[in-house]
Design a protein around this motif. Structure first.
Motif, PDB file in Angstrom:
ATOM      1  N   TYR A  19      39.354  -1.716 -66.688  1.00  0.00           N
ATOM      2  CA  TYR A  19      39.821  -1.899 -68.058  1.00  0.00           C
ATOM      3  C   TYR A  19      39.717  -3.364 -68.472  1.00  0.00           C
ATOM      4  CZ  TYR A  19      41.517   2.840 -67.469  1.00  0.00           C
ATOM      5  OH  TYR A  19      41.575   4.198 -67.237  1.00  0.00           O
ATOM      6  N   TRP A  20      39.975  -4.273 -67.519  1.00  0.00           N
ATOM      7  CA  TRP A  20      39.772  -5.690 -67.796  1.00  0.00           C
ATOM      8  C   TRP A  20      38.288  -5.988 -67.979  1.00  0.00           C
ATOM      9  CZ3 TRP A  20      43.235  -9.564 -68.705  1.00  0.00           C
ATOM     10  CH2 TRP A  20      44.592  -9.281 -68.459  1.00  0.00           C
ATOM     11  N   MET A  21      37.468  -5.377 -67.153  1.00  0.00           N
ATOM     12  CA  MET A  21      36.024  -5.597 -67.239  1.00  0.00           C
ATOM     13  C   MET A  21      35.470  -5.178 -68.603  1.00  0.00           C
ATOM     14  SD  MET A  21      34.427  -6.765 -64.377  1.00  0.00           S
ATOM     15  CE  MET A  21      32.832  -5.962 -64.269  1.00  0.00           C
ATOM     16  N   ASP A  45      35.502 -14.087 -64.676  1.00  0.00           N
ATOM     17  CA  ASP A  45      35.570 -15.373 -63.992  1.00  0.00           C
ATOM     18  C   ASP A  45      36.309 -16.429 -64.804  1.00  0.00           C
ATOM     19  OD1 ASP A  45      34.226 -14.509 -61.728  1.00  0.00           O
ATOM     20  OD2 ASP A  45      32.255 -14.964 -62.563  1.00  0.00           O
ATOM     21  N   MET A  46      36.778 -16.048 -65.999  1.00  0.00           N
ATOM     22  CA  MET A  46      37.497 -16.987 -66.872  1.00  0.00           C
ATOM     23  C   MET A  46      38.953 -16.559 -67.013  1.00  0.00           C
ATOM     24  SD  MET A  46      34.790 -17.212 -70.055  1.00  0.00           S
ATOM     25  CE  MET A  46      33.006 -17.143 -69.778  1.00  0.00           C
ATOM     26  N   THR A  47      39.784 -17.480 -67.460  1.00  0.00           N
ATOM     27  CA  THR A  47      41.122 -17.092 -67.891  1.00  0.00           C
ATOM     28  C   THR A  47      40.981 -16.320 -69.196  1.00  0.00           C
ATOM     29  OG1 THR A  47      41.489 -19.079 -69.228  1.00  0.00           O
ATOM     30  CG2 THR A  47      42.095 -19.194 -66.885  1.00  0.00           C
ATOM     31  N   TYR A 169      40.081 -16.495 -54.408  1.00  0.00           N
ATOM     32  CA  TYR A 169      40.784 -17.770 -54.582  1.00  0.00           C
ATOM     33  C   TYR A 169      42.249 -17.665 -54.147  1.00  0.00           C
ATOM     34  CZ  TYR A 169      43.371 -16.271 -58.709  1.00  0.00           C
ATOM     35  OH  TYR A 169      44.240 -15.633 -59.542  1.00  0.00           O
ATOM     36  N   ALA A 170      42.891 -16.536 -54.442  1.00  0.00           N
ATOM     37  CA  ALA A 170      44.297 -16.356 -54.062  1.00  0.00           C
ATOM     38  C   ALA A 170      44.432 -16.194 -52.561  1.00  0.00           C
ATOM     39  CB  ALA A 170      44.884 -15.147 -54.786  1.00  0.00           C
ATOM     40  N   SER A 188      35.478  -4.998 -58.350  1.00  0.00           N
ATOM     41  CA  SER A 188      35.402  -6.220 -59.159  1.00  0.00           C
ATOM     42  C   SER A 188      35.223  -7.470 -58.307  1.00  0.00           C
ATOM     43  CB  SER A 188      36.662  -6.359 -60.019  1.00  0.00           C
ATOM     44  OG  SER A 188      37.809  -6.545 -59.211  1.00  0.00           O
ATOM     45  N   SER A 189      35.635  -7.418 -57.037  1.00  0.00           N
ATOM     46  CA  SER A 189      35.510  -8.588 -56.161  1.00  0.00           C
ATOM     47  C   SER A 189      34.474  -8.372 -55.065  1.00  0.00           C
ATOM     48  CB  SER A 189      36.870  -8.920 -55.533  1.00  0.00           C
ATOM     49  OG  SER A 189      37.395  -7.801 -54.848  1.00  0.00           O
TER      50      SER A 189
END
Length: 223
Positions: A19-21, A45-47, A169-170, A188-189
């Motif tokens: 859904y974010w994608m 890859d962005m905020t 990154y986390a 997604s990752s």
């Protein structure tokens, strides 16, 4: 067994990343604008704020970044309120973990105003011992302080605490801070999968694998 666990939310125990994608593309579609190929990957890859600035500039939109953000958040709010579900096996794993007496927290970058409807719909409102959005803390998960803060809330030391994450990154931040790390596969990752596997304490493609590791194969867990 696990003393305490800190879970990321999106892509870790909620199957929300699609859904974010698609949020940027769906927003442009509402304006009858054709999105570029792979827009979702670029925005991921962005905020959210930087993504809105990108959309305004790339598509010459007659909207401010703040207005774009509000519209995208409304699209996402609809998804959290009505559609987003658990990743396969995630809730069963969480319930088993809770029965062991482990303290469980959520540490997410997503605004509470977005995920709260999903928590209510999925019966998670009172499930976790602590829930925090990075925005409330004032630092992203690029900074170990947020993980230290959550561990303290759970009365657990970093070396006694597992962090469940899908984002590279986390995971890097948590590993450097001395936490045990469980990498959770998410499409997604996938591009970072090999890097993640080299860093984490343990990597899981499914929650069935996590169950076998934490609840069945005690000898491997104790190594």
């Amino acid at each position: 067994m696990i003393n305490a666990a800190i879970f990321d939310m999106d892509g870790t125990f909620l199957d929300s990343m699609p859904y974010w994608m698609n949020a940027g593309e769906n927003f442009l579609e509402s304006l009858q604008i054709q999105a570029e190929e792979n827009l979702g990957e670029k925005l991921l890859d962005m905020t959210l704020q930087d993504g809105c600035i990108y959309l305004k500039e790339k598509y010459s939109l007659n909207l401010s970044p703040e207005q774009i953000e509000e519209k995208i958040k409304n699209i996402l709010l609809s998804a959290y309120s009505e559609k987003i579900q658990f990743k396969e096996g995630a809730m069963a794993f969480l319930e088993k973990l809770k029965k062991t007496g482990a303290k469980i927290a959520v540490c997410t970058h997503t605004d509470r105003s977005l995920f709260s409807p999903a928590f209510k719909r999925l019966g998670l409102e009172n499930f976790f011992d602590y829930v925090i959005s990075a925005k409330e803390f004032g630092l992203s998960k690029s900074h170990p302080e947020i993980f230290f803060h959550v561990a303290e809330k759970l009365n657990s030391k970093p070396e006694e605490t597992w962090i469940f994450e899908d984002a590279l990154y986390a995971i890097i931040t948590a590993k450097k801070a001395g936490f045990k790390t469980a990498g959770i596969f998410d499409t997604s990752s996938k591009k970072d999968e090999e890097k993640i596997k080299k860093i984490v304490t343990k990597y899981f493609y499914t929650y069935s694998q996590a169950e076998a590791f934490f609840f069945q194969d005690k000898k491997e867990f104790l190594k």
